[in-house]
Design an enzyme around this catalytic site. Structure first.
Site, PDB file in Angstrom:
ATOM      1  N   LYS A 157     -10.281 -14.617  14.941  1.00  0.00           N
ATOM      2  CA  LYS A 157     -10.227 -14.248  13.526  1.00  0.00           C
ATOM      3  C   LYS A 157     -10.184 -12.730  13.342  1.00  0.00           C
ATOM      4  O   LYS A 157     -10.863 -12.177  12.463  1.00  0.00           O
ATOM      5  CB  LYS A 157     -11.426 -14.812  12.760  1.00  0.00           C
ATOM      6  CG  LYS A 157     -11.451 -16.324  12.639  1.00  0.00           C
ATOM      7  CD  LYS A 157     -12.583 -16.753  11.712  1.00  0.00           C
ATOM      8  CE  LYS A 157     -12.656 -18.243  11.550  1.00  0.00           C
ATOM      9  NZ  LYS A 157     -13.749 -18.644  10.651  1.00  0.00           N
TER      10      LYS A 157
ATOM     11  N   LYS B  21     -13.266 -24.347   2.737  1.00  0.00           N
ATOM     12  CA  LYS B  21     -12.501 -23.718   3.797  1.00  0.00           C
ATOM     13  C   LYS B  21     -13.010 -22.297   4.026  1.00  0.00           C
ATOM     14  O   LYS B  21     -13.508 -21.653   3.110  1.00  0.00           O
ATOM     15  CB  LYS B  21     -11.007 -23.677   3.435  1.00  0.00           C
ATOM     16  CG  LYS B  21     -10.360 -25.064   3.391  1.00  0.00           C
ATOM     17  CD  LYS B  21     -10.257 -25.653   4.786  1.00  0.00           C
ATOM     18  CE  LYS B  21      -9.630 -27.039   4.784  1.00  0.00           C
ATOM     19  NZ  LYS B  21     -10.506 -28.085   4.286  1.00  0.00           N
ATOM     20  N   ASP B  22     -12.869 -21.826   5.268  1.00  0.00           N
ATOM     21  CA  ASP B  22     -13.318 -20.483   5.602  1.00  0.00           C
ATOM     22  C   ASP B  22     -12.693 -19.448   4.675  1.00  0.00           C
ATOM     23  O   ASP B  22     -11.513 -19.554   4.308  1.00  0.00           O
ATOM     24  CB  ASP B  22     -12.931 -20.141   7.041  1.00  0.00           C
ATOM     25  CG  ASP B  22     -13.790 -20.859   8.064  1.00  0.00           C
ATOM     26  OD1 ASP B  22     -14.771 -21.506   7.653  1.00  0.00           O
ATOM     27  OD2 ASP B  22     -13.493 -20.753   9.260  1.00  0.00           O
ATOM     28  N   ARG B  23     -13.487 -18.448   4.338  1.00  0.00           N
ATOM     29  CA  ARG B  23     -12.947 -17.351   3.523  1.00  0.00           C
ATOM     30  C   ARG B  23     -12.038 -16.464   4.367  1.00  0.00           C
ATOM     31  O   ARG B  23     -10.947 -16.099   3.937  1.00  0.00           O
ATOM     32  CB  ARG B  23     -14.099 -16.516   2.948  1.00  0.00           C
ATOM     33  CG  ARG B  23     -13.609 -15.323   2.143  1.00  0.00           C
ATOM     34  CD  ARG B  23     -14.746 -14.585   1.467  1.00  0.00           C
ATOM     35  NE  ARG B  23     -14.244 -13.501   0.642  1.00  0.00           N
ATOM     36  CZ  ARG B  23     -14.994 -12.743  -0.143  1.00  0.00           C
ATOM     37  NH1 ARG B  23     -16.290 -12.963  -0.206  1.00  0.00           N
ATOM     38  NH2 ARG B  23     -14.464 -11.785  -0.867  1.00  0.00           N
ATOM     39  N   HIS B  24     -12.479 -16.150   5.585  1.00  0.00           N
ATOM     40  CA  HIS B  24     -11.703 -15.254   6.441  1.00  0.00           C
ATOM     41  C   HIS B  24     -10.648 -16.063   7.176  1.00  0.00           C
ATOM     42  O   HIS B  24     -10.731 -16.301   8.385  1.00  0.00           O
ATOM     43  CB  HIS B  24     -12.627 -14.527   7.425  1.00  0.00           C
ATOM     44  CG  HIS B  24     -11.972 -13.371   8.114  1.00  0.00           C
ATOM     45  ND1 HIS B  24     -11.591 -12.223   7.454  1.00  0.00           N
ATOM     46  CD2 HIS B  24     -11.598 -13.188   9.406  1.00  0.00           C
ATOM     47  CE1 HIS B  24     -11.042 -11.388   8.307  1.00  0.00           C
ATOM     48  NE2 HIS B  24     -11.018 -11.949   9.507  1.00  0.00           N
TER      49      HIS B  24
END
Length: 347
Positions: free
Chosen positions: A29, A87-90
């Site tokens: 990420k 869902k993931d922010r990043h």
């Protein structure tokens, strides 16, 4: 009931690796676009009804925050916006939102503006989207600055055959904070926030599940059944305990018709029997407080597959130190469970 809370316990998140702790490091990420996830619903949208469903691409944005933005734009209460999964922010995510707009003209969402957000499709449906109404998620993940290409190559080839179906460590909070919060809840702490309450219960239940898997890996029992193990039919997800360890039973496991499971704790008797039941009780003997608390809160005994086999698994080296890994996981399974078997994350 007393307001005195028990001393915080240490809940180790050092769960065993199936193929040994990775020796390769890589950046995970590094950019939002390095973690792409696309939802797949488990039904077709009808094209008509009181709910407006939006297929949204978002980069670097929080799911719940975006839901509130959509509600404000549509002129409806935030409670009338739902989504199938956080869902993931990043990350770069493609996900569905539904807005309850009965008897109204569908707003012109082409004029909706929010940084990093693009509305790709608008379609009506006759029901709201509920959490978990997904078949699964498709992931495309880029790992950068790979320290040892050969080591990662070996890990990739192994991981596509299966990884521990762990709940991701993010569920437990820093140093197991959410599990401790669940223990405080069980000991009388008042938690009015329904979201936090649910999060803490889920953390405690998930922690017990992970502990059973971790112990089975330690004992080299991740693929070897015990008498009385509760197995799941892969086709229809129904369960039954193994009354014997006949050759036919072993063949069904090897063929992938059924899979071994571990308990999601709740009230009632374990659905495993005989040796397997005793093994699971022994694994969790030191966590009787969590077991009792989950049962008292009304959760039911359920099961979850012990191993996770990524579907549509592929990978492509972008250069000598970057690789793109793609796979599909059933709803409720974690991409990080795959990634942790591949690399030691360096950033």
């Amino acid at each position: 009931m007393s307001d005195i809370q028990p001393e915080k316990k240490i809940y180790s998140l050092d769960f065993n690796y199936l193929y040994g702790k990775p020796t390769c490091t890589a950046r995970f990420k590094q950019h939002c676009e390095d973690f792409r996830v696309e939802e797949h619903l488990d039904f077709e949208l009808t094209g008509e009804g009181e709910h407006v469903c939006l297929w949204v691409k978002k980069i670097g944005e929080n799911t719940d925050y975006l839901a509130r933005q959509l509600a404000k734009f549509a002129g409806i209460a935030a409670k009338n916006v739902s989504y199938a999964g956080l869902k993931d922010r990043h990350a770069e995510t493609y996900q569905w939102f539904s807005l309850y707009i009965p008897g109204k003209i569908t707003p012109d969402f082409s004029t909706f503006e929010s940084e990093g957000v693009t509305i790709l499709k608008v379609i009506r449906h006759n029901k709201k989207l509920r959490t978990g109404c997904l078949d699964g998620n498709k992931f495309a993940i880029v790992l950068r600055e790979v320290s040892d290409k050969n080591a990662l190559q070996i890990a990739l080839d192994k991981a596509q055959n299966g990884v521990p179906n762990y709940f991701g460590n993010q569920r437990f909070g820093f140093d197991g904070h959410n599990v401790n919060a669940a223990l405080q809840l069980f000991n009388g702490r008042k938690i009015k926030d329904r979201f936090k309450r649910g999060m803490y219960l889920s953390a405690a239940r998930s922690y017990l599940f992970n502990r059973v898997i971790s112990q089975r890996i330690s004992d080299n029992l991740q693929s070897s059944p015990l008498l009385g193990d509760c197995v799941q039919f892969v086709a229809n997800r129904s369960f039954f305990p193994l009354p014997d360890l006949s050759e036919q039973t072993l063949q069904r496991l090897t063929a992938g018709e059924v899979c071994l499971t571990a308990p999601l704790w709740g009230a009632g008797e374990l659905t495993s029997i005989d040796d397997a039941k005793q093994y699971e009780l022994d694994c969790l003997a030191e966590f009787e407080d969590l077991q009792a608390g989950l049962a008292k809160e009304g959760l039911k005994q359920e099961r979850r597959p012990l191993l996770l086999i990524p579907e549509q698994f592929s990978y492509q080296w972008l250069d000598d130190s970057s690789v793109k890994v793609e796979f599909y996981l059933p709803s409720g399974c974690y991409a990080t469970s795959v990634i942790r078997e591949l690399i030691e994350i360096s950033g």
